[in-house]
Design an enzyme around this catalytic site. Structure first.
Site, PDB file in Angstrom:
ATOM      1  N   TYR A  15      10.706  15.274   3.699  1.00 21.64           N
ATOM      2  CA  TYR A  15      11.722  14.987   2.598  1.00 21.64           C
ATOM      3  C   TYR A  15      12.388  16.175   2.025  1.00 21.64           C
ATOM      4  O   TYR A  15      13.374  16.416   2.113  1.00 21.64           O
ATOM      5  CB  TYR A  15      11.036  14.235   1.814  1.00 21.64           C
ATOM      6  CG  TYR A  15      10.757  12.591   2.055  1.00 21.64           C
ATOM      7  CD1 TYR A  15      11.592  11.895   1.937  1.00 21.64           C
ATOM      8  CD2 TYR A  15       9.481  12.411   2.475  1.00 21.64           C
ATOM      9  CE1 TYR A  15      11.388  10.458   2.565  1.00 21.64           C
ATOM     10  CE2 TYR A  15       9.186  11.382   2.944  1.00 21.64           C
ATOM     11  CZ  TYR A  15      10.247  10.043   2.961  1.00 21.64           C
ATOM     12  OH  TYR A  15       9.874   9.078   3.337  1.00 21.64           O
ATOM     13  N   GLU A 353      -0.586  -1.370  -4.792  1.00 23.13           N
ATOM     14  CA  GLU A 353       0.318  -2.127  -4.055  1.00 23.13           C
ATOM     15  C   GLU A 353      -0.439  -3.120  -3.290  1.00 23.13           C
ATOM     16  O   GLU A 353      -1.554  -3.031  -2.729  1.00 23.13           O
ATOM     17  CB  GLU A 353       0.983  -1.169  -2.992  1.00 23.13           C
ATOM     18  CG  GLU A 353       2.304  -0.767  -3.395  1.00 23.13           C
ATOM     19  CD  GLU A 353       2.299   0.893  -3.554  1.00 23.13           C
ATOM     20  OE1 GLU A 353       1.357   1.445  -2.836  1.00 23.13           O
ATOM     21  OE2 GLU A 353       3.067   1.235  -4.485  1.00 23.13           O
ATOM     22  N   HIS A 438      -1.317  10.482   0.567  1.00 26.52           N
ATOM     23  CA  HIS A 438      -0.240  10.959  -0.424  1.00 26.52           C
ATOM     24  C   HIS A 438      -0.894  12.264  -1.129  1.00 26.52           C
ATOM     25  O   HIS A 438      -0.892  12.640  -2.084  1.00 26.52           O
ATOM     26  CB  HIS A 438      -0.059  10.276  -1.752  1.00 26.52           C
ATOM     27  CG  HIS A 438       0.438   8.921  -1.627  1.00 26.52           C
ATOM     28  ND1 HIS A 438       0.375   7.838  -2.335  1.00 26.52           N
ATOM     29  CD2 HIS A 438       1.008   8.257  -0.471  1.00 26.52           C
ATOM     30  CE1 HIS A 438       0.852   6.531  -1.729  1.00 26.52           C
ATOM     31  NE2 HIS A 438       1.431   6.890  -0.568  1.00 26.52           N
ATOM     32  N   ASN A 476       4.181   6.029  -5.394  1.00 19.79           N
ATOM     33  CA  ASN A 476       4.150   6.628  -4.245  1.00 19.79           C
ATOM     34  C   ASN A 476       5.319   7.534  -4.421  1.00 19.79           C
ATOM     35  O   ASN A 476       6.037   7.708  -5.280  1.00 19.79           O
ATOM     36  CB  ASN A 476       4.824   5.700  -3.390  1.00 19.79           C
ATOM     37  CG  ASN A 476       4.158   4.180  -3.132  1.00 19.79           C
ATOM     38  OD1 ASN A 476       4.392   3.691  -4.454  1.00 19.79           O
ATOM     39  ND2 ASN A 476       3.423   3.839  -2.145  1.00 19.79           N
TER      40      ASN A 476
END
Ligand code: FDA
Length: 497
Positions: A15, A353, A438, A476
């Site tokens: 990213y 989640e 993460h 997230n």
């Protein structure tokens, strides 16, 4: 080519790296991206680029001879299998006390992740990035990141009717009966495409159990968004299977970057040296931290400050399953793309989640990945004896995460008269507390760098990935990583170029 000089070199294609490359190219700068993983643009003998989750082959793992599935047991039986060693897509990187899962290839984590694209609640942002102006983030950079990533949300009417989200509807019912807020979770998966999968009019990916080792259709990974846009400028080149091993000031200005070219066994086939005017560290929280800690300790970049390597967190990840009653089936067809969560952050420090268990059979199980407000932070350090970078995380540090997740699931179990599954992570083991998806931190914003990611002791060196974020995003992380990269690169282009 070896000996070349480039204006901007980006280490990593996740990213942070993709945002940097696109915006620099749009500003007229020629960019070279270096990626240790493969290009993932060519189908294998089976006609598919990515292998399936239930039938993992050599493409699944980064340089392993046995799979290391995050959920490694089922009904008490281990499910890992032997594979041939290859530069596969998912790295299960072992440190003492924790396995850190990461994507390897052009697109970084976007190749392997679930695509859940969540903007933190505004009231939690000050704890996520204390030195960043929240107004700017919520008015400009989060919207820019969401647009660039192609984030969307499931059609609620389809959610209510499709068999592939029965598991989420059971999750909703149980959450609401215990008084917890149930929320839809946005995702970069193409929701219209998923409807076509369900209708049988398009090749299946989310509905074929694909996740972790790549999605052949439907998921808007960075290859389809930021990287496609970056390539379209004509100013960005990418070298896959190239791994940066050193960055040091060059005699005539700029930085000497040493790069190993890898073959698909992971061996070094050639070593190249490039001079770059500017270098952007975007190798991910672990990759960037490992490089910076090593370069500081071994004398390549000795003036990096003492915050380098510090402030690493696991985003409080912990997983668990619940065993439902026989009248509460979760469905044998489960979309691999989660679309919902249970928000108990304010009261209990957990955002859970509702995750799929896409086994293809009815499991009567509800499965959850919780993100929790775990306070522990670990540090990377150079180990001269082994020539490796260590991380001092301890398995026991997951206990606060377990307690926070229990704030949701103990209550649901009590209300529903159900119990935890004990067969998913070992023999009689409830909690998946051995891993994180993460990783965050290690080169924290406004500590290891200035407030825009500059490594100020070395003009022209920048950090622009998840290592800037001090260990937790409350949801997230990739939307926040992307938005922060958008903020920082805008400033860098305006003031440094
Ligand atoms: P990222 O890790 O994406 O990219 C770094 C790149 O650098 C990698 O491609 C790596 O190979 C490369 N690299 C490393 N060292 C190098 C070197 N020395 N030389 C050259 N290249 C090098 N997040 C989320 O928001 N929603 C979700 O649903 C999920 N789900 C999820 C599932 C799974 C299985 C995983 C593993 C992860 C997630 N995540 C997630 C997390 C998310 O994918 C992650 O936070 C981001 O990818 C991190 O982005 P970065 O830009 O920091 O690095």
């Amino acid at each position: 080519a070896s000996g070349a000089r480039v204006p901007a070199l980006v280490i990593g294609t996740g990213y942070g790296g993709s945002v940097a490359a696109l915006r620099l190219a749009q500003a007229g700068v020629d960019v070279h991206m270096i990626e240790m993983g493969m290009a993932w643009d060519t189908p294998g003998p089976d006609g598919k680029i990515f292998c399936s989750t239930l039938e993992p082959d050599h493409r699944s793992y980064w340089l392993r001879t046995r799979t290391k599935a995050p959920l490694n047991y089922f009904l008490g039986f281990p499910i890992d299998r032997n594979i041939s060693r290859y530069t596969g897509i998912l790295d299960a990187e072992d440190f003492s006390g924790i396995t850190v899962y990461q994507g390897r290839g052009v697109g970084g984590g976007s190749l392997v992740n679930g695509g859940m694209a969540v903007t933190p609640k505004r009231e939690n942002f000050a704890a996520v990035l204390p030195s960043v102006n929240a107004d700017e983030m919520y008015n400009v950079y989060y919207p820019r990141a969401n647009a660039g990533l192609g984030v969307g949300t499931i059609d609620p009417a389809w959610f209510d009717s499709t068999p592939c989200y029965q598991y989420s509807r059971v999750g909703r019912k149980h959450a609401q009966r215990s008084g917890f807020p149930f929320v839809f979770v946005p995702d970069v998966y193409d929701w219209d495409y998923m409807k076509q999968e369900a209708a049988g009019t398009a090749p299946k990916s989310a509905l074929a159990g694909e996740i972790l080792y790549g999605n052949n259709h439907g998921k808007k990974s960075l290859q389809k968004t930021y990287i496609a846009q970056a390539r379209a400028t004509g100013k960005v080149t990418i070298s896959p299977l190239h791994k940066v091993t050193s960055v040091a000031p060059a005699a005539g200005g700029g930085y000497t970057v040493v790069i190993d070219q890898l073959n698909t066994n992971g061996d070094t086939a050639a070593t190249k040296t490039v001079i770059a005017d500017r270098v952007f560290f975007a190798a991910g929280s672990v990759g960037t931290s490992k490089l910076l800690v090593k370069l500081k300790a071994t004398g390549a970049l000795p003036h990096l400050n003492d915050e380098v390597g510090k402030g690493w967190g696991d985003n409080g990840n912990v997983m668990c399953g619940r065993a439902n009653h026989l009248w509460d089936p979760t469905g044998k067809l489960q979309s691999t793309i989660p679309c919902s969560g249970i928000d108990n952050w304010a009261a209990g420090g957990a955002f859970a989640e509702v995750a799929p268990l896409p086994t293809g059979i009815e499991t009567y199980a509800s499965f959850y990945l919780s993100i929790t407000k775990n306070p522990h932070r670990a540090q990377f350090s150079w180990n001269a004896a082994t020539g490796q970078v260590d991380l001092n995380w301890q398995t026991a540090w997951k206990q606060p995460s377990i307690d926070m997740a229990k704030s949701i699931f103990d209550k649901i179990n009590a209300k529903e008269g159900t119990i935890y599954r004990t067969d998913l992570f070992g023999v009689y083991k409830i909690w998946g507390d051995h891993l994180t998806y993460h990783p965050l931190g290690g080169a924290v914003l406004n500590k290891a760098t200035d407030n825009y990611g500059r490594l100020t002791a070395y003009p022209g060196l920048y950090v622009i990935d998840g290592s800037l974020i001090p260990g937790n995003t409350s949801v997230n992380p990739f939307v926040t990583i992307t938005a922060l990269a958008e903020r920082n690169i805008e400033k860098i282009i305006a003031t440094d170029l």
